[in-house]
Design a protein around this motif. Sequence first.
Motif, PDB file in Angstrom:
ATOM      1  N   GLU A   1      -9.521 -37.591  16.121  1.00 29.55           N
ATOM      2  CA  GLU A   1      -8.944 -38.398  15.047  1.00 29.55           C
ATOM      3  C   GLU A   1      -7.428 -38.456  15.087  1.00 29.55           C
ATOM      4  O   GLU A   1      -6.821 -39.286  14.404  1.00 29.55           O
ATOM      5  CB  GLU A   1      -9.401 -37.857  13.689  1.00 29.55           C
ATOM      6  N   THR A   2      -6.806 -37.581  15.856  1.00 26.53           N
ATOM      7  CA  THR A   2      -5.347 -37.566  15.917  1.00 26.53           C
ATOM      8  C   THR A   2      -4.837 -38.366  17.110  1.00 26.53           C
ATOM      9  O   THR A   2      -5.611 -38.746  17.998  1.00 26.53           O
ATOM     10  CB  THR A   2      -4.826 -36.120  16.004  1.00 26.53           C
ATOM     11  N   VAL A   3      -3.544 -38.569  17.168  1.00 26.82           N
ATOM     12  CA  VAL A   3      -2.936 -39.396  18.217  1.00 26.82           C
ATOM     13  C   VAL A   3      -2.887 -38.669  19.551  1.00 26.82           C
ATOM     14  O   VAL A   3      -3.222 -39.230  20.604  1.00 26.82           O
ATOM     15  CB  VAL A   3      -1.513 -39.825  17.795  1.00 26.82           C
ATOM     16  N   THR A   4      -2.494 -37.391  19.541  1.00 25.19           N
ATOM     17  CA  THR A   4      -2.304 -36.655  20.799  1.00 25.19           C
ATOM     18  C   THR A   4      -3.474 -35.758  21.160  1.00 25.19           C
ATOM     19  O   THR A   4      -3.588 -35.316  22.304  1.00 25.19           O
ATOM     20  CB  THR A   4      -1.046 -35.771  20.707  1.00 25.19           C
ATOM     21  N   GLY A   5      -4.338 -35.463  20.197  1.00 23.58           N
ATOM     22  CA  GLY A   5      -5.443 -34.543  20.462  1.00 23.58           C
ATOM     23  C   GLY A   5      -4.997 -33.085  20.516  1.00 23.58           C
ATOM     24  O   GLY A   5      -5.785 -32.211  20.878  1.00 23.58           O
ATOM     25  N   ARG A   6      -3.753 -32.824  20.165  1.00 20.80           N
ATOM     26  CA  ARG A   6      -3.217 -31.462  20.202  1.00 20.80           C
ATOM     27  C   ARG A   6      -3.003 -30.945  18.791  1.00 20.80           C
ATOM     28  O   ARG A   6      -2.964 -31.709  17.824  1.00 20.80           O
ATOM     29  CB  ARG A   6      -1.889 -31.425  20.964  1.00 20.80           C
ATOM     30  N   THR A   7      -2.854 -29.631  18.698  1.00 21.12           N
ATOM     31  CA  THR A   7      -2.536 -29.041  17.401  1.00 21.12           C
ATOM     32  C   THR A   7      -1.654 -27.820  17.644  1.00 21.12           C
ATOM     33  O   THR A   7      -1.256 -27.549  18.780  1.00 21.12           O
ATOM     34  CB  THR A   7      -3.807 -28.660  16.623  1.00 21.12           C
ATOM     35  N   THR A   8      -1.319 -27.102  16.613  1.00 19.92           N
ATOM     36  CA  THR A   8      -0.444 -25.928  16.728  1.00 19.92           C
ATOM     37  C   THR A   8      -1.062 -24.745  16.012  1.00 19.92           C
ATOM     38  O   THR A   8      -1.961 -24.904  15.176  1.00 19.92           O
ATOM     39  CB  THR A   8       0.940 -26.203  16.113  1.00 19.92           C
ATOM     40  N   TYR A   9      -0.582 -23.558  16.359  1.00 21.05           N
ATOM     41  CA  TYR A   9      -0.974 -22.362  15.611  1.00 21.05           C
ATOM     42  C   TYR A   9       0.244 -21.481  15.422  1.00 21.05           C
ATOM     43  O   TYR A   9       1.219 -21.561  16.162  1.00 21.05           O
ATOM     44  CB  TYR A   9      -2.118 -21.601  16.297  1.00 21.05           C
ATOM     45  N   ILE A  10       0.187 -20.662  14.407  1.00 22.49           N
ATOM     46  CA  ILE A  10       1.327 -19.833  13.999  1.00 22.49           C
ATOM     47  C   ILE A  10       1.361 -18.535  14.808  1.00 22.49           C
ATOM     48  O   ILE A  10       0.334 -17.879  14.992  1.00 22.49           O
ATOM     49  CB  ILE A  10       1.251 -19.506  12.495  1.00 22.49           C
ATOM     50  N   ILE A  11       2.553 -18.186  15.289  1.00 16.76           N
ATOM     51  CA  ILE A  11       2.778 -16.897  15.933  1.00 16.76           C
ATOM     52  C   ILE A  11       3.838 -16.143  15.135  1.00 16.76           C
ATOM     53  O   ILE A  11       4.345 -16.648  14.132  1.00 16.76           O
ATOM     54  CB  ILE A  11       3.231 -17.077  17.401  1.00 16.76           C
ATOM     55  N   THR A  12       4.170 -14.942  15.566  1.00 17.96           N
ATOM     56  CA  THR A  12       5.124 -14.119  14.810  1.00 17.96           C
ATOM     57  C   THR A  12       6.444 -14.841  14.597  1.00 17.96           C
ATOM     58  O   THR A  12       7.030 -14.783  13.508  1.00 17.96           O
ATOM     59  CB  THR A  12       5.386 -12.790  15.542  1.00 17.96           C
ATOM     60  N   ALA A  13       6.934 -15.521  15.635  1.00 19.18           N
ATOM     61  CA  ALA A  13       8.224 -16.196  15.524  1.00 19.18           C
ATOM     62  C   ALA A  13       8.217 -17.305  14.482  1.00 19.18           C
ATOM     63  O   ALA A  13       9.277 -17.725  14.023  1.00 19.18           O
ATOM     64  CB  ALA A  13       8.630 -16.760  16.877  1.00 19.18           C
ATOM     65  N   CYS A  14       7.029 -17.799  14.111  1.00 16.11           N
ATOM     66  CA  CYS A  14       6.939 -18.867  13.111  1.00 16.11           C
ATOM     67  C   CYS A  14       7.093 -18.348  11.685  1.00 16.11           C
ATOM     68  O   CYS A  14       7.156 -19.135  10.752  1.00 16.11           O
ATOM     69  CB  CYS A  14       5.587 -19.561  13.203  1.00 16.11           C
ATOM     70  N   THR A  15       7.092 -17.047  11.502  1.00 20.55           N
ATOM     71  CA  THR A  15       7.104 -16.482  10.150  1.00 20.55           C
ATOM     72  C   THR A  15       8.498 -16.378   9.557  1.00 20.55           C
ATOM     73  O   THR A  15       8.641 -16.091   8.363  1.00 20.55           O
ATOM     74  CB  THR A  15       6.479 -15.075  10.170  1.00 20.55           C
TER      75      THR A  15
ATOM     76  N   ALA B   1       3.851 -33.258  13.200  1.00 16.46           N
ATOM     77  CA  ALA B   1       4.420 -34.120  14.245  1.00 16.46           C
ATOM     78  C   ALA B   1       3.632 -34.022  15.546  1.00 16.46           C
ATOM     79  O   ALA B   1       3.461 -35.020  16.255  1.00 16.46           O
ATOM     80  CB  ALA B   1       5.884 -33.744  14.493  1.00 16.46           C
ATOM     81  N   SER B   2       3.139 -32.824  15.862  1.00 16.72           N
ATOM     82  CA  SER B   2       2.442 -32.631  17.131  1.00 16.72           C
ATOM     83  C   SER B   2       1.128 -33.399  17.214  1.00 16.72           C
ATOM     84  O   SER B   2       0.927 -34.190  18.143  1.00 16.72           O
ATOM     85  CB  SER B   2       2.203 -31.137  17.380  1.00 16.72           C
ATOM     86  N   PRO B   3       0.187 -33.226  16.284  1.00 15.02           N
ATOM     87  CA  PRO B   3      -1.084 -33.956  16.422  1.00 15.02           C
ATOM     88  C   PRO B   3      -0.952 -35.457  16.171  1.00 15.02           C
ATOM     89  O   PRO B   3      -1.652 -36.252  16.807  1.00 15.02           O
ATOM     90  CB  PRO B   3      -1.987 -33.297  15.383  1.00 15.02           C
ATOM     91  N   TRP B   4      -0.050 -35.845  15.264  1.00 15.14           N
ATOM     92  CA  TRP B   4       0.032 -37.251  14.900  1.00 15.14           C
ATOM     93  C   TRP B   4       1.024 -38.040  15.744  1.00 15.14           C
ATOM     94  O   TRP B   4       1.235 -39.224  15.511  1.00 15.14           O
ATOM     95  CB  TRP B   4       0.361 -37.389  13.411  1.00 15.14           C
TER      96      TRP B   4
END
Length: 342
Positions: free
Chosen positions: A182-196, A243-246
Amino acid sequence: MSALSVTTAAPGAVVDPLTGPAALLSMSVGSVPLSDALAWTAIGAFVVAAVLQWSGAVDPARYLAAGAWVVFGVFWLTLAPHYYLEVKSPIETLLAVAALPLCVYTGYLLVRGRGSLLLLSKAVAFMGLIYLPVETIPVVKTWLIETTASQTHFGMELLGHSPGLEEGANGYQSRFAFDPEETVTGRTTYIITACTGIGSMAIFGGLIAAVKAPLRRKVPALALAVGVIWFLNLVRNVFIGLASPWGWFQQDFFVTIATEFMGAPADRTSYIVAHNFIAQSLSIVALLGITYLVLRILPEVLEPLEDVLYILTGTEYDLADALGQELRADGGERRSDGDPDR
């Protein structure tokens, strides 16, 4: 620093074994990764140096801190392949490479007698004591990553997106479960320690903890820094996570840069532009703004910052004069009537 980053994960993606320079990341000392061993060694030496200074052994403290700076620089250099080959971040790669000569120079200045750098060394010790336990204690790391993921998801819901959360490649419930069909790129993201945001929080926490000042000013300064970083970090995560998936930045110009010059897959372009270019650049601006606000409350932080500028430029600066603040003996600001602030 990789503070506040989001890692992209394509559904079903397979990571190639580390080769060449990236193999540095797989090296270990016993069962401890090389980078972790270097980080703990450097921070431990900084802590011991601070204790030696407190006990009056200034010269041994200077020499030990000098060695700690060299180890600290090597630690950052071992992360450069990761930032270049995996994260595809020019900013973080350059900072990691530049850290070694700057750290070696700092050690040299300490050996030559610049004792004021012991305060900056103590600040780095506190930064490490804040950050490393979060990175290495599983229960703390899990809580921080999954809480950040949950709060980021809530921010997405406020904007009309509710993908849900699932287990990411790092083993935490931190991956935004967008349907790739359903998204434009077919990709997604996940949170790691640096994202906190813990990296940025540790920087300000270390600086604030290291300087001598009344708690009545330290506590508000820390609360301000942590609060603003937390909020801006969530805004940044939501921005990158959408921004990544869309495919907000899948225009031909950006795709060419990502594929031809950075060697990234075309469908990763929006992530790279959102994270590596826009978010990281704005983070530098935000950190400068937060620093200014903290200095209005706690001008004592000026002293280690002046040493940082000296290391970078070789020029002595009077930041208090530049900010138009008259400082009393303990670093506090004086009111116009000449009485110390309360």
